[in-house]
Design a protein around this motif. Structure first.
Motif, PDB file in Angstrom:
ATOM      1  N   GLU A  82       0.843  -1.196   0.000  1.00 60.29           N
ATOM      2  CA  GLU A  82       0.000   0.000   0.000  1.00 60.29           C
ATOM      3  C   GLU A  82       0.878   1.244   0.000  1.00 60.29           C
ATOM      4  O   GLU A  82       2.045   1.206   0.391  1.00 60.29           O
ATOM      5  CB  GLU A  82      -0.891   0.014   1.247  1.00 60.29           C
ATOM      6  N   THR A  83       0.289   2.353  -0.436  1.00 57.18           N
ATOM      7  CA  THR A  83       1.014   3.624  -0.420  1.00 57.18           C
ATOM      8  C   THR A  83       0.331   4.668   0.459  1.00 57.18           C
ATOM      9  O   THR A  83       0.924   5.708   0.743  1.00 57.18           O
ATOM     10  CB  THR A  83       1.148   4.192  -1.840  1.00 57.18           C
ATOM     11  N   GLU A  84      -0.907   4.396   0.888  1.00 58.17           N
ATOM     12  CA  GLU A  84      -1.650   5.332   1.730  1.00 58.17           C
ATOM     13  C   GLU A  84      -1.923   4.680   3.085  1.00 58.17           C
ATOM     14  O   GLU A  84      -2.447   3.562   3.145  1.00 58.17           O
ATOM     15  CB  GLU A  84      -2.980   5.726   1.068  1.00 58.17           C
ATOM     16  N   PHE A  85      -1.601   5.403   4.157  1.00 59.97           N
ATOM     17  CA  PHE A  85      -1.737   4.829   5.501  1.00 59.97           C
ATOM     18  C   PHE A  85      -2.536   5.728   6.439  1.00 59.97           C
ATOM     19  O   PHE A  85      -2.466   5.580   7.658  1.00 59.97           O
ATOM     20  CB  PHE A  85      -0.340   4.560   6.087  1.00 59.97           C
ATOM     21  N   HIS A  86      -3.305   6.634   5.856  1.00 59.72           N
ATOM     22  CA  HIS A  86      -4.156   7.493   6.686  1.00 59.72           C
ATOM     23  C   HIS A  86      -5.279   6.668   7.294  1.00 59.72           C
ATOM     24  O   HIS A  86      -5.880   5.820   6.634  1.00 59.72           O
ATOM     25  CB  HIS A  86      -4.747   8.632   5.861  1.00 59.72           C
ATOM     26  N   HIS A  87      -5.559   6.914   8.573  1.00 62.42           N
ATOM     27  CA  HIS A  87      -6.656   6.229   9.272  1.00 62.42           C
ATOM     28  C   HIS A  87      -7.380   7.274  10.113  1.00 62.42           C
ATOM     29  O   HIS A  87      -6.810   7.838  11.045  1.00 62.42           O
ATOM     30  CB  HIS A  87      -6.112   5.109  10.157  1.00 62.42           C
TER      31      HIS A  87
END
Length: 208
Positions: free
Chosen positions: A112-117
């Protein structure tokens, strides 16, 4: 009795010499002895696991290094973690060659390249992901150790225990502590302070 033992030893040497003489140097290793195919395959599988984990950590490094995320401590931590996993893969490759096996690299999964939560925040989410990967890696190393033990390969057992399992336990412990700390600080300023602590840990080499 001594002469009999000497005679038996000479026969064994002649047997080994015959094996070496018949070895195809292009396709086989002269060094290979008592190293089963199942061990060779298990090491290649672990090499692939180490590279896959390294790839995820490298993606996390790139994410936290963005100007709109800007957590340099976490970026440095995941960059160091990626390099460590790659070093483990190379260590296994060197061992494979030492025992006369053949390194066969497999495909690496795109991370993955996006890790916003939105609920946890990216820092806690990323560290929980790292903890799950460290635990998985520990489990896979245990399985590799089981293969070595089940084939009575004492030297391979010793290598895994001393070079891989011991450091992996320390990594699991450290990442677990980071998860606990991030759960306490919440989001916002607490994450910024945590990031400074991680940056200091990386700078001083205090990372497992």
């Amino acid at each position: 009795m001594a002469l009999a033992n000497l005679w038996l030893g000479c026969l064994q040497v002649k047997g080994e010499l015959a094996v070496v003489d018949k070895t195809n140097a292009v396709a086989q290793s002269f060094a290979r002895t008592n190293f089963l195919d199942i061990c060779e395959a298990a090491i290649n599988e672990q090499i692939n696991i180490e590279y896959n984990v390294s790839y995820v950590y490298h993606s996390l490094y790139a994410y936290f290094d963005r100007d709109n995320v800007a957590l340099p401590g976490l970026a440095a931590f995941f960059k160091a973690a990626s390099e460590e996993e790659r070093e483990h893969a190379e260590l296994l490759m060197e061992y494979q060659n030492t025992r006369g096996g053949r390194v066969r690299l497999a495909s690496i999964i795109q991370p993955e390249t996006e890790f916003h939560h939105s609920g946890k925040g990216e820092a806690l989410y990323a560290m929980e992901l790292a903890l799950s990967l460290e635990k998985l890696n520990f489990q896979k190393l245990r399985e590799l150790h089981d293969v070595a033990c089940n084939t009575n390969d004492a030297q391979m057992c010793d290598f895994i225990e001393g070079k891989l399992l011991a450091p992996q336990v320390e990594s699991v412990k450290q990442v677990a502590e980071y998860v606990s700390q991030l759960r306490r600080v919440g989001q916002g300023l607490g994450v910024w302070e945590f990031d400074r602590k991680v940056a200091a840990d990386v700078a001083t080499g205090n990372v497992a």
